[in-house]
Write a protein that holds these residues in place. Structure first.
Motif, PDB file in Angstrom:
ATOM      1  N   ASP A   1      60.064 -31.873  24.058  1.00  0.00           N
ATOM      2  CA  ASP A   1      59.000 -31.126  24.720  1.00  0.00           C
ATOM      3  C   ASP A   1      57.672 -31.417  24.027  1.00  0.00           C
ATOM      4  OD1 ASP A   1      57.315 -29.331  25.892  1.00  0.00           O
ATOM      5  OD2 ASP A   1      58.249 -27.557  25.013  1.00  0.00           O
TER       6      ASP A   1
ATOM      7  N   SER B   1      54.825 -30.341  24.446  1.00  0.00           N
ATOM      8  CA  SER B   1      53.899 -29.244  24.176  1.00  0.00           C
ATOM      9  C   SER B   1      54.049 -28.742  22.735  1.00  0.00           C
ATOM     10  CB  SER B   1      54.088 -28.102  25.175  1.00  0.00           C
ATOM     11  OG  SER B   1      55.389 -27.610  25.127  1.00  0.00           O
ATOM     12  N   GLN B   2      55.176 -29.056  22.087  1.00  0.00           N
ATOM     13  CA  GLN B   2      55.316 -28.722  20.670  1.00  0.00           C
ATOM     14  C   GLN B   2      54.236 -29.393  19.843  1.00  0.00           C
ATOM     15  OE1 GLN B   2      59.183 -29.290  18.917  1.00  0.00           O
ATOM     16  NE2 GLN B   2      60.163 -28.778  20.829  1.00  0.00           N
TER      17      GLN B   2
ATOM     18  N   VAL C   1      51.032 -27.561  20.406  1.00  0.00           N
ATOM     19  CA  VAL C   1      51.005 -26.339  19.601  1.00  0.00           C
ATOM     20  C   VAL C   1      50.646 -26.670  18.160  1.00  0.00           C
ATOM     21  CG1 VAL C   1      52.510 -24.659  18.501  1.00  0.00           C
ATOM     22  CG2 VAL C   1      52.491 -24.847  20.954  1.00  0.00           C
TER      23      VAL C   1
ATOM     24  N   SER D   1      47.063 -27.249  17.852  1.00  0.00           N
ATOM     25  CA  SER D   1      46.255 -26.031  17.932  1.00  0.00           C
ATOM     26  C   SER D   1      46.389 -25.219  16.645  1.00  0.00           C
ATOM     27  CB  SER D   1      46.663 -25.190  19.146  1.00  0.00           C
ATOM     28  OG  SER D   1      47.865 -24.503  18.894  1.00  0.00           O
ATOM     29  N   LEU D   2      47.524 -25.361  15.968  1.00  0.00           N
ATOM     30  CA  LEU D   2      47.736 -24.599  14.742  1.00  0.00           C
ATOM     31  C   LEU D   2      47.072 -25.261  13.534  1.00  0.00           C
ATOM     32  CD1 LEU D   2      51.488 -23.605  15.218  1.00  0.00           C
ATOM     33  CD2 LEU D   2      49.491 -22.156  15.527  1.00  0.00           C
TER      34      LEU D   2
ATOM     35  N   ILE E   1      56.307 -32.797  13.360  1.00  0.00           N
ATOM     36  CA  ILE E   1      56.978 -32.134  14.479  1.00  0.00           C
ATOM     37  C   ILE E   1      57.759 -33.113  15.351  1.00  0.00           C
ATOM     38  CG2 ILE E   1      56.635 -30.684  16.517  1.00  0.00           C
ATOM     39  CD1 ILE E   1      56.068 -29.334  13.789  1.00  0.00           C
TER      40      ILE E   1
ATOM     41  N   PRO F   1      60.656 -35.700  13.275  1.00  0.00           N
ATOM     42  CA  PRO F   1      61.934 -35.099  12.880  1.00  0.00           C
ATOM     43  C   PRO F   1      62.868 -34.848  14.063  1.00  0.00           C
ATOM     44  CG  PRO F   1      60.114 -33.952  11.832  1.00  0.00           C
ATOM     45  CD  PRO F   1      59.506 -34.900  12.812  1.00  0.00           C
ATOM     46  N   GLN F   2      62.284 -34.645  15.231  1.00  0.00           N
ATOM     47  CA  GLN F   2      63.146 -34.331  16.372  1.00  0.00           C
ATOM     48  C   GLN F   2      63.643 -35.552  17.119  1.00  0.00           C
ATOM     49  OE1 GLN F   2      62.050 -30.777  18.666  1.00  0.00           O
ATOM     50  NE2 GLN F   2      60.344 -30.678  17.257  1.00  0.00           N
TER      51      GLN F   2
ATOM     52  N   ARG G   1      64.401 -38.267  15.336  1.00  0.00           N
ATOM     53  CA  ARG G   1      64.830 -39.122  14.230  1.00  0.00           C
ATOM     54  C   ARG G   1      66.124 -39.862  14.533  1.00  0.00           C
ATOM     55  NH1 ARG G   1      65.890 -33.892  12.885  1.00  0.00           N
ATOM     56  NH2 ARG G   1      67.882 -33.345  11.946  1.00  0.00           N
TER      57      ARG G   1
ATOM     58  N   MET H   1      47.570 -20.540  19.936  1.00  0.00           N
ATOM     59  CA  MET H   1      47.931 -20.848  21.317  1.00  0.00           C
ATOM     60  C   MET H   1      49.397 -20.525  21.564  1.00  0.00           C
ATOM     61  SD  MET H   1      46.465 -23.633  23.582  1.00  0.00           S
ATOM     62  CE  MET H   1      46.947 -23.733  25.286  1.00  0.00           C
TER      63      MET H   1
ATOM     64  N   PHE I   1      52.299 -21.170  24.450  1.00  0.00           N
ATOM     65  CA  PHE I   1      52.592 -21.931  25.658  1.00  0.00           C
ATOM     66  C   PHE I   1      53.684 -21.265  26.478  1.00  0.00           C
ATOM     67  CE2 PHE I   1      50.281 -25.084  23.407  1.00  0.00           C
ATOM     68  CZ  PHE I   1      49.889 -26.039  24.317  1.00  0.00           C
TER      69      PHE I   1
ATOM     70  N   SER J   1      56.322 -22.636  27.570  1.00  0.00           N
ATOM     71  CA  SER J   1      57.650 -23.031  27.082  1.00  0.00           C
ATOM     72  C   SER J   1      57.894 -22.539  25.654  1.00  0.00           C
ATOM     73  CB  SER J   1      57.777 -24.544  27.123  1.00  0.00           C
ATOM     74  OG  SER J   1      56.849 -25.133  26.233  1.00  0.00           O
ATOM     75  N   TYR J   2      56.978 -21.743  25.103  1.00  0.00           N
ATOM     76  CA  TYR J   2      56.982 -21.267  23.715  1.00  0.00           C
ATOM     77  C   TYR J   2      56.733 -22.403  22.731  1.00  0.00           C
ATOM     78  CZ  TYR J   2      59.692 -17.726  26.168  1.00  0.00           C
ATOM     79  OH  TYR J   2      60.144 -16.831  27.078  1.00  0.00           O
ATOM     80  N   ALA J   3      57.385 -23.579  23.002  1.00  0.00           N
ATOM     81  CA  ALA J   3      57.205 -24.743  22.134  1.00  0.00           C
ATOM     82  C   ALA J   3      57.428 -24.398  20.670  1.00  0.00           C
ATOM     83  CB  ALA J   3      55.820 -25.362  22.339  1.00  0.00           C
ATOM     84  N   LEU J   4      58.488 -23.646  20.403  1.00  0.00           N
ATOM     85  CA  LEU J   4      58.873 -23.419  19.012  1.00  0.00           C
ATOM     86  C   LEU J   4      59.464 -24.708  18.467  1.00  0.00           C
ATOM     87  CD1 LEU J   4      60.493 -19.900  19.406  1.00  0.00           C
ATOM     88  CD2 LEU J   4      58.238 -20.451  18.489  1.00  0.00           C
ATOM     89  N   PHE J   5      59.354 -24.882  17.150  1.00  0.00           N
ATOM     90  CA  PHE J   5      59.875 -26.109  16.546  1.00  0.00           C
ATOM     91  C   PHE J   5      61.357 -25.912  16.243  1.00  0.00           C
ATOM     92  CE2 PHE J   5      55.379 -25.882  14.718  1.00  0.00           C
ATOM     93  CZ  PHE J   5      54.841 -26.456  15.848  1.00  0.00           C
ATOM     94  N   PRO J   6      62.240 -26.590  16.985  1.00  0.00           N
ATOM     95  CA  PRO J   6      63.674 -26.295  16.843  1.00  0.00           C
ATOM     96  C   PRO J   6      64.260 -26.760  15.513  1.00  0.00           C
ATOM     97  CG  PRO J   6      63.337 -28.098  18.386  1.00  0.00           C
ATOM     98  CD  PRO J   6      61.978 -27.582  18.028  1.00  0.00           C
ATOM     99  N   HIS J   7      63.532 -27.655  14.815  1.00  0.00           N
ATOM    100  CA  HIS J   7      64.088 -28.146  13.548  1.00  0.00           C
ATOM    101  C   HIS J   7      63.648 -27.281  12.367  1.00  0.00           C
ATOM    102  CE1 HIS J   7      60.126 -29.847  13.994  1.00  0.00           C
ATOM    103  NE2 HIS J   7      60.125 -30.347  12.784  1.00  0.00           N
ATOM    104  N   MET J   8      62.994 -26.161  12.674  1.00  0.00           N
ATOM    105  CA  MET J   8      62.564 -25.264  11.600  1.00  0.00           C
ATOM    106  C   MET J   8      63.099 -23.857  11.862  1.00  0.00           C
ATOM    107  SD  MET J   8      58.537 -26.144  11.245  1.00  0.00           S
ATOM    108  CE  MET J   8      57.926 -27.817  11.062  1.00  0.00           C
TER     109      MET J   8
ATOM    110  N   PHE K   1      54.115 -22.471   9.532  1.00  0.00           N
ATOM    111  CA  PHE K   1      53.546 -23.806   9.751  1.00  0.00           C
ATOM    112  C   PHE K   1      52.021 -23.837   9.685  1.00  0.00           C
ATOM    113  CE2 PHE K   1      52.202 -27.273  12.608  1.00  0.00           C
ATOM    114  CZ  PHE K   1      52.816 -28.352  11.981  1.00  0.00           C
TER     115      PHE K   1
ATOM    116  N   ARG L   1      53.390 -16.895  15.387  1.00  0.00           N
ATOM    117  CA  ARG L   1      52.900 -18.165  14.879  1.00  0.00           C
ATOM    118  C   ARG L   1      51.446 -18.390  15.294  1.00  0.00           C
ATOM    119  NH1 ARG L   1      55.904 -23.439  17.101  1.00  0.00           N
ATOM    120  NH2 ARG L   1      54.878 -22.665  18.964  1.00  0.00           N
ATOM    121  N   ALA L   2      51.086 -17.857  16.472  1.00  0.00           N
ATOM    122  CA  ALA L   2      49.739 -18.084  16.989  1.00  0.00           C
ATOM    123  C   ALA L   2      48.687 -17.203  16.314  1.00  0.00           C
ATOM    124  CB  ALA L   2      49.716 -17.877  18.496  1.00  0.00           C
TER     125      ALA L   2
END
Lengths: 274, 376
Positions: A170, A172-173, A176, A179-180, A191, A194-195, A197, B99, B101, B103-110, B118, B166-167
């Motif tokens: 995705d 959009s990650q 994000v 933006s962070l 980001i 790692p996904q 890999r 921000m 989103f 889809s939330y766009a959380l980082f699945p590897h964390m 982050f 997170r935002a």
């Protein structure tokens, strides 16, 4: 219900009705594998010649391989070229796949086709072209030349594998992350990479194998001290029939299979994570 | 499913309250994709600390506007200022915006904690401070103790909260949300709307929220910016947007409505079927907008009431919908009015009278007159 009359899947067709398909699939798989596996018993033969089935068993051809400086040097060359190809093709493949994936430019399709042409064009043509081009610039028989030519072959594979990995990611990650407070480079490395890999590792292994197993380009542009294992094997087959070839082939089959199984394993692990 | 704590209030600590609330000033913002204006010379002032919703149908340009504020697309011309500082050329990572989103766009590897940490990590905030700020943020979104969880162990609502934490954990200058609740089921969505509103009140950060759901916009916003075809159509409080729509598009998009064309009588006043409806300026066509819930079933006697406009029609259909009853009344052949009436107590005058004559009343204070002919 016995196996024969049970449905084969979510259909009305039973395993019995599918028997012809199973038989056909088994025959095809055997035809694919037997030519590869036939060298394994031949390599353990005591005979001076390639013989199947061998009349006497021995490890002499493995000793011959390990004891001959020419073979060992060629193996070292092949491994070296394979690793360097991996180091060239993998980052380039990741970069190209990422760019083509992210870009909304109209030309992306055309650029993709251009990048995978080495996969479409007969390798013999690439070999001849490379040979003449290298002749002009004095790159025949050099490691650099061979690595570049092999990288051209490995690049399409790396691009395709990494693109497949990006498809299930995705994007959009990354937005994000930006933006962070991450710039694009950081967002990619922290980001995105790692996904994807597992795709990248798979691309690296396949890049190595593409170079390690390659013979046609090697015949044209490698030589002298920098001749690859495959080139020596080909020459040996042409000049004198010797079961050393079978021994080397067996080792190569095992190495390639292990690497391929590794990529499959990584692939299924990725599937399990999602 | 989510487990919801009984109390709605978010615990907010002092460090989070320090979040500075900046106004956003947007001037003359234009973005074209080929011949299409995604944004056409948009002017918008988001007041400091307010919850402003960009509301519009899909393709209206609301997301383009949000992405322009975030820095993910570059407008062709115009200006975007955060508290007087021009940011239109700043890349997203330098804008200090939080921000969320769709889809939330959380980082699945964390882990959950690493996701929230982050933005702190990127700002060089480490050690105990990072840990305590992650804890605070988790507490604020009522997920204390969830820090070590993996993302795939969370429910939809919990993911939503992590994305939110997170935002805002790094104290962004503005908070941007792109349809963050649309992936949740209806009940949870309505619950989260209230929670988001509470959270915003506590944090006090200037928030721009995008949605195509008019009900969500009405529920949550301090003000609503209605956007259509790349243009800002109306910017007003939810009540005013609903009660005083600027034009037919707004009247039609927000809430249920029936549009009735008005005519001028000899003295220039606007009338509908010889009933005086109101006064209006020169020229143009004018349309009467009626909301089903502002209409009521009346009787002939009401016609003498000065404060009420009464229309006569034939009852076509009465549909029970639980909290209300929808009554369709044909004024004559082609005009049909929807009337929504309560179902509580004795209120059930419609049933069984299908085909009969009825009177519909509307209080003059509920009359909405908009410029333009009949919409659509």
């Amino acid at each position: 219900m016995n196996w024969w009359s049970r449905p084969a899947s979510d259909t009305q067709i039973t395993h019995g009705g599918r028997l012809w398909l199973y038989t056909l699939a088994a025959i095809i798989m055997l035809l694919l594998v037997i030519p590869t596996l036939i060298v394994v018993p031949m390599s353990f033969s005591d005979s001076q010649y390639l013989e199947f089935p061998p009349s006497n068993w021995s490890l002499r051809w493995y000793e011959e391989y390990l004891g001959t400086a020419k073979w060992i040097r060629a193996t070292a060359t092949s491994v070296q070229v394979g690793l360097l190809t991996m180091l060239v093709a993998t980052p380039l493949g990741v970069m190209a796949a990422y760019a083509l994936f992210v870009s909304r430019h109209r030309a992306t399709k055309a650029i993709f086709l251009l990048l995978i042409t080495p996969m479409i064009v007969p390798v013999i043509l690439i070999a001849i072209g490379t040979f003449y081009a290298y002749g002009r610039v004095g790159m025949n028989n050099t490691i650099t030349g061979l690595v570049l030519a092999h990288s051209a072959l490995a690049l399409p594979i790396a691009i395709i594998v990494v693109t497949a990995g990006l498809r299930s990611y995705d994007l959009s990650q990354e937005q994000v992350a930006r933006s962070l407070g991450a710039n694009r480079i950081k967002a990619f490395f922290l980001i995105t990479l790692p996904q994807i890999r597992f795709s990248v590792i798979t691309a690296a292994l396949l890049s190595f194998l593409t170079s390690f197993d390659e013979v046609i380009i090697a015949i044209f542009v490698s030589g002298g001290a920098n001749a690859t294992l495959t080139k020596h094997m080909f020459a040996a087959l042409r000049d004198y029939i010797d079961p050393t070839i079978a021994a080397i082939s067996t080792i190569m089959v095992i190495l390639s299979s292990v690497l391929l199984l590794l990529t499959q394993f990584l692939g299924s692990k990725r599937g399990g994570n999602r | 499913m989510d487990r919801f704590p009984p109390e709605l209030d978010f615990a907010v600590t002092d460090s989070q309250k320090e979040t500075s609330a900046l106004p956003i000033t947007i001037r003359n913002l234009t973005k074209r994709y080929g011949p299409v204006f995604a944004l056409n010379s948009v002017d918008l002032d988001v007041r400091s600390g307010e919850f402003l919703t960009l509301l519009g149908p899909s393709g209206s340009g609301k997301t383009t506007l949000l992405m322009a504020i975030a820095g993910f697309n570059r407008p062709d011309s115009g200006s975007i200022q955060f508290g007087g500082e021009e940011v239109i050329l700043a890349p997203p990572h330098k804008r200090e915006v939080g921000m969320v989103f769709q889809s939330y766009a959380l980082f699945p590897h964390m882990s959950v904690a690493d996701n929230i940490g982050f933005p702190l990590k990127l700002r060089g905030i480490g050690g105990t401070e990072r840990i305590s700020r992650i804890e605070e943020a988790l507490e604020t979104v009522q997920l204390s103790g969830f820090g070590e969880r993996n993302i795939d162990q969370l429910s939809g609502g919990q993911r939503q909260r992590v994305a939110l934490a997170r935002a805002f954990v790094f104290g962004p200058r503005v908070l941007l949300m792109d349809e963050p609740l649309s992936a949740l089921d209806k009940k949870l969505r309505e619950r989260m709307q209230i929670e988001l509103k509470h959270l915003h009140r506590k944090l006090g950060v200037t928030t721009v929220y995008v949605t195509h759901d008019q009900r969500e916009a009405l529920t949550m916003s301090d003000r609503i910016a209605v956007i259509n075809d790349g243009e800002l159509v109306q910017l007003d409080t939810p009540k005013r947007v609903y009660n005083r729509p600027a034009n037919a598009f707004v009247a039609d998009f927000i809430g249920e409505s029936t549009m009735l064309p008005l005519t001028r009588n000899a003295t220039g006043a606007l009338t509908f079927r010889d009933q005086l409806v109101g006064e209006a300026g020169e020229g143009r066509d004018w349309t009467l907008v009626v909301r089903p819930e502002r209409l009521f079933l009346a009787d002939a006697a009401a016609e003498t009431d000065e404060r009420t406009i009464v229309l006569k029609g034939v009852l076509r259909e009465a549909v029970f919908q639980g909290e209300s009853e929808m009554v369709l009344v044909a004024l004559d052949g082609d005009t049909e009015l929807a009337v929504r009436i309560g179902t509580g107590g004795t209120a059930n005058p419609a049933g069984g009278n299908i085909g009969g004559e009825v009177y519909i009343g509307i209080d003059r204070s509920d009359v909405i007159i908009i410029p333009g002919g009949r919409a659509q």
